[in-house]
Scaffold this active site. Sequence first.
Site, PDB file in Angstrom:
ATOM      1  N   HIS A  83      15.199  -0.165 104.939  1.00  0.00           N
ATOM      2  CA  HIS A  83      14.655  -0.594 106.237  1.00  0.00           C
ATOM      3  C   HIS A  83      14.650  -2.118 106.291  1.00  0.00           C
ATOM      4  O   HIS A  83      15.687  -2.735 106.132  1.00  0.00           O
ATOM      5  CB  HIS A  83      13.277   0.049 106.412  1.00  0.00           C
ATOM      6  CG  HIS A  83      12.635  -0.086 107.756  1.00  0.00           C
ATOM      7  ND1 HIS A  83      13.307  -0.455 108.878  1.00  0.00           N
ATOM      8  CD2 HIS A  83      11.342   0.116 108.128  1.00  0.00           C
ATOM      9  CE1 HIS A  83      12.462  -0.480 109.906  1.00  0.00           C
ATOM     10  NE2 HIS A  83      11.270  -0.128 109.483  1.00  0.00           N
ATOM     11  N   ASP A 134      20.555  -6.396 109.951  1.00  0.00           N
ATOM     12  CA  ASP A 134      20.299  -7.126 108.702  1.00  0.00           C
ATOM     13  C   ASP A 134      21.543  -7.781 108.121  1.00  0.00           C
ATOM     14  O   ASP A 134      21.444  -8.559 107.178  1.00  0.00           O
ATOM     15  CB  ASP A 134      19.697  -6.161 107.668  1.00  0.00           C
ATOM     16  CG  ASP A 134      18.346  -5.652 108.137  1.00  0.00           C
ATOM     17  OD1 ASP A 134      18.198  -4.441 108.341  1.00  0.00           O
ATOM     18  OD2 ASP A 134      17.459  -6.508 108.353  1.00  0.00           O
ATOM     19  N   HIS A 150      23.255   2.969 110.231  1.00  0.00           N
ATOM     20  CA  HIS A 150      21.987   3.030 110.973  1.00  0.00           C
ATOM     21  C   HIS A 150      21.748   4.474 111.409  1.00  0.00           C
ATOM     22  O   HIS A 150      22.690   5.184 111.740  1.00  0.00           O
ATOM     23  CB  HIS A 150      22.052   2.121 112.217  1.00  0.00           C
ATOM     24  CG  HIS A 150      20.724   1.782 112.789  1.00  0.00           C
ATOM     25  ND1 HIS A 150      20.047   2.637 113.624  1.00  0.00           N
ATOM     26  CD2 HIS A 150      19.921   0.710 112.593  1.00  0.00           C
ATOM     27  CE1 HIS A 150      18.893   2.075 113.950  1.00  0.00           C
ATOM     28  NE2 HIS A 150      18.783   0.915 113.349  1.00  0.00           N
TER      29      HIS A 150
HETATM   30  C1  SDX Z   1      16.830  -1.287 109.761  1.00  0.00           C
HETATM   31  O1  SDX Z   1      15.442   2.648 112.401  1.00  0.00           O
HETATM   32  C2  SDX Z   1      15.604   1.445 112.796  1.00  0.00           C
HETATM   33  O2  SDX Z   1      15.666   1.159 113.983  1.00  0.00           O
HETATM   34  C3  SDX Z   1      15.633   0.417 111.676  1.00  0.00           C
HETATM   35  C4  SDX Z   1      15.951  -1.015 112.101  1.00  0.00           C
HETATM   36  C5  SDX Z   1      14.839  -1.611 112.923  1.00  0.00           C
HETATM   37  O3  SDX Z   1      15.100  -2.579 113.649  1.00  0.00           O
HETATM   38  O4  SDX Z   1      13.669  -1.175 112.752  1.00  0.00           O
HETATM   39  O5  SDX Z   1      17.155  -1.057 112.849  1.00  0.00           O
HETATM   40  C6  SDX Z   1      16.100  -1.946 110.874  1.00  0.00           C
HETATM   41  O6  SDX Z   1      16.212  -0.688 108.935  1.00  0.00           O
HETATM   42  C7  SDX Z   1      18.339  -1.354 109.726  1.00  0.00           C
HETATM   43  C8  SDX Z   1      18.941  -0.552 108.522  1.00  0.00           C
HETATM   44  C9  SDX Z   1      18.888  -1.460 107.301  1.00  0.00           C
HETATM   45  N1  SDX Z   1      19.280  -0.705 106.072  1.00  0.00           N
HETATM   46  C10 SDX Z   1      20.430  -0.950 105.428  1.00  0.00           C
HETATM   47  O7  SDX Z   1      21.303  -1.743 105.817  1.00  0.00           O
HETATM   48  C11 SDX Z   1      20.584  -0.188 104.115  1.00  0.00           C
HETATM   49  C12 SDX Z   1      21.976   0.453 104.043  1.00  0.00           C
HETATM   50  N2  SDX Z   1      22.083   1.525 105.049  1.00  0.00           N
HETATM   51  C13 SDX Z   1      21.628   2.804 104.695  1.00  0.00           C
HETATM   52  O8  SDX Z   1      20.973   3.081 103.555  1.00  0.00           O
HETATM   53  C14 SDX Z   1      21.651   3.857 105.796  1.00  0.00           C
HETATM   54  O9  SDX Z   1      22.744   3.630 106.578  1.00  0.00           O
HETATM   55  C15 SDX Z   1      20.406   3.948 106.657  1.00  0.00           C
HETATM   56  C16 SDX Z   1      19.183   4.104 105.822  1.00  0.00           C
HETATM   57  C17 SDX Z   1      20.281   2.722 107.497  1.00  0.00           C
HETATM   58  C18 SDX Z   1      20.552   5.164 107.566  1.00  0.00           C
HETATM   59  O10 SDX Z   1      20.471   6.288 106.767  1.00  0.00           O
HETATM   60  P1  SDX Z   1      20.655   7.769 107.405  1.00  0.00           P
HETATM   61  O11 SDX Z   1      20.632   7.721 108.887  1.00  0.00           O
HETATM   62  O12 SDX Z   1      19.702   8.683 106.732  1.00  0.00           O
HETATM   63  O13 SDX Z   1      22.141   8.102 107.061  1.00  0.00           O
HETATM   64  P2  SDX Z   1      22.579   8.806 105.737  1.00  0.00           P
HETATM   65  O14 SDX Z   1      21.907   8.162 104.567  1.00  0.00           O
HETATM   66  O15 SDX Z   1      22.424  10.265 105.920  1.00  0.00           O
HETATM   67  O16 SDX Z   1      24.136   8.408 105.677  1.00  0.00           O
HETATM   68  C19 SDX Z   1      25.107   9.206 106.336  1.00  0.00           C
HETATM   69  C20 SDX Z   1      26.366   9.075 105.466  1.00  0.00           C
HETATM   70  C21 SDX Z   1      26.127   9.429 104.016  1.00  0.00           C
HETATM   71  O17 SDX Z   1      27.375   9.847 103.479  1.00  0.00           O
HETATM   72  P3  SDX Z   1      27.664  11.462 103.328  1.00  0.00           P
HETATM   73  O18 SDX Z   1      26.521  12.026 102.499  1.00  0.00           O
HETATM   74  O19 SDX Z   1      27.655  11.987 104.749  1.00  0.00           O
HETATM   75  O20 SDX Z   1      28.991  11.537 102.645  1.00  0.00           O
HETATM   76  O21 SDX Z   1      26.792   7.678 105.447  1.00  0.00           O
HETATM   77  C22 SDX Z   1      26.705   7.197 104.116  1.00  0.00           C
HETATM   78  C23 SDX Z   1      25.791   8.126 103.358  1.00  0.00           C
HETATM   79  O22 SDX Z   1      26.103   8.104 101.972  1.00  0.00           O
HETATM   80  N3  SDX Z   1      26.140   5.837 104.231  1.00  0.00           N
HETATM   81  C24 SDX Z   1      26.566   4.783 103.554  1.00  0.00           C
HETATM   82  C25 SDX Z   1      25.790   3.718 104.008  1.00  0.00           C
HETATM   83  N4  SDX Z   1      24.907   4.143 104.925  1.00  0.00           N
HETATM   84  C26 SDX Z   1      25.133   5.473 105.049  1.00  0.00           C
HETATM   85  N5  SDX Z   1      27.527   4.645 102.619  1.00  0.00           N
HETATM   86  C27 SDX Z   1      27.704   3.391 102.132  1.00  0.00           C
HETATM   87  N6  SDX Z   1      27.018   2.294 102.519  1.00  0.00           N
HETATM   88  C28 SDX Z   1      26.040   2.430 103.463  1.00  0.00           C
HETATM   89  N7  SDX Z   1      25.346   1.371 103.844  1.00  0.00           N
END
Ligand code: SDX
Length: 429
Positions: A266, A365, A307
């Site tokens: 997050h 971010d 996201h």
């Molecule tokens: C913020 O909610 C909000 O509005 C938050 C925010 C706000 O203003 O409040 O926008 C701020 O928190 C932005 C997000 C910051 N976080 C990151 O940058 C960390 C990296 N990103 C992730 O960990 C992830 O993308 C999330 C946590 C942001 C979202 O996670 P989800 O929606 O639960 O998605 P998921 O984990 O189920 O991913 C779906 C697929 C998966 O692959 P499969 O299992 O389908 O094969 O996408 C992959 C994940 O492994 N994936 C990534 C990835 N993010 C998702 N693979 C590599 N790198 C990534 N960053």
Amino acid sequence: MSDKKATLTVDGLDGSIELPVYSGTLGPNVVDVGALTGKGLFTYDPGFVSTAACESQITYIDGEQGVLLHRGYPIDQLAENSDYLETCYLLLYGELPNAAQQEHFVGTVKRHTMVHEQISTFFNGFRRDAHPMAIMCGVVGALSAFYHDSTDISDENHREVAAFRLIAKMPTLAAMSYKFSVGQPFMYPDNSMGYAENFLHMMFGNPCEPSNISPVLAKAMDRIFLLHADHEQNASTSTVRLAGSSGANPFACIAAGIAALWGPSHGGANEAVLEMLEEIGDVSRIDEFVSRAKDKDDPFRLMGFGHRVYKNFDPRAKVMKEAADEVLAELGIDNEPLLAIAKRLEQIALEDPYFIERKLYPNVDFYSGIILKAIGIPTSMFTVIFAVGRTVGWIAHWHEMISGSYRIGRPRQLYTGYPQRDYVSIDGR
Ligand code: SDX
């Protein structure tokens, strides 16, 4: 709300269940599942991927189109034409202020920028190398000790004062957590300055000489706060709403929001993005890290990508990327290697089928850390900056809930543990 219905049939259940369907101004319809409990059923939605936990009028996100509206105004128009405190007014009161309203709002915020002198002694209990987010969790929660007896959450005036206190004091406390970590004296707010200018004054000023804050940096800082102001029902905002639903005071609720924001998935991502870019170190190593991000056996993820809601570019990331170019150019930092790595990483990732299939785009971010680094903010303070900007969103959602009708949030579960069994004494085990 609406006369639409959903009909549910469940194996083993006689007949079907009719559930009301509601439509909002924008976005998907919602199915009211409240009647399921009476039929002995719960919904199951870990991570709340498909769950609307509340009705709200503050912010709307269209993840497919990459749209973010605050009270109907697009974020890119606010970033271009507004400033942080005007956006705070909009989020809190629902309309853009006229000149008199803006003057009164800014003047009231200025009258709350100082913290009780006793708060300074809290910092002495921390190690100097404490993470600033750990300090913020502590000192913001501790504000309850100074105002708990004057925060009747059922009193509109008390709620408004709490909002002003939190918006005004977060920059002061954030700067104090930084000053404490570098062993410098705390700086008092200077109310002759603008909000972001005053924050940079408290961060980088010292009692021995007047502050000379660059207007370029103050504008960039203000835009960072604005872009982080609110984002619908994200994890930390939902935490604030859940804490508030028990009747907890607003300072305790905001402290809970800060704790939830800290996680690297997050708000902690901005700090993690810069650490990742520094670990990559050179564009020649990008492919190695992209491969790791795609490897299911490797916990590494490309921080700043992906996201839960945006399946398109995060509109804030677009504004942040433009701001990064502007700030670095105006500061004469044309060859910032981390920006070069970030831009190349973005280009590679957006051409890679893994990211395209999963609709993983840069989020808010991804570029913010580069601007914060150019401004001179230490990496450990990045999430604190996010918390300062997001405080108005947290308090706006808290206020929207508390000033309306609400119930304590109490989710249920799918229980897969032991059925009832009898105690076995230790000699029988
Ligand atoms: C913020 O909610 C909000 O509005 C938050 C925010 C706000 O203003 O409040 O926008 C701020 O928190 C932005 C997000 C910051 N976080 C990151 O940058 C960390 C990296 N990103 C992730 O960990 C992830 O993308 C999330 C946590 C942001 C979202 O996670 P989800 O929606 O639960 O998605 P998921 O984990 O189920 O991913 C779906 C697929 C998966 O692959 P499969 O299992 O389908 O094969 O996408 C992959 C994940 O492994 N994936 C990534 C990835 N993010 C998702 N693979 C590599 N790198 C990534 N960053």
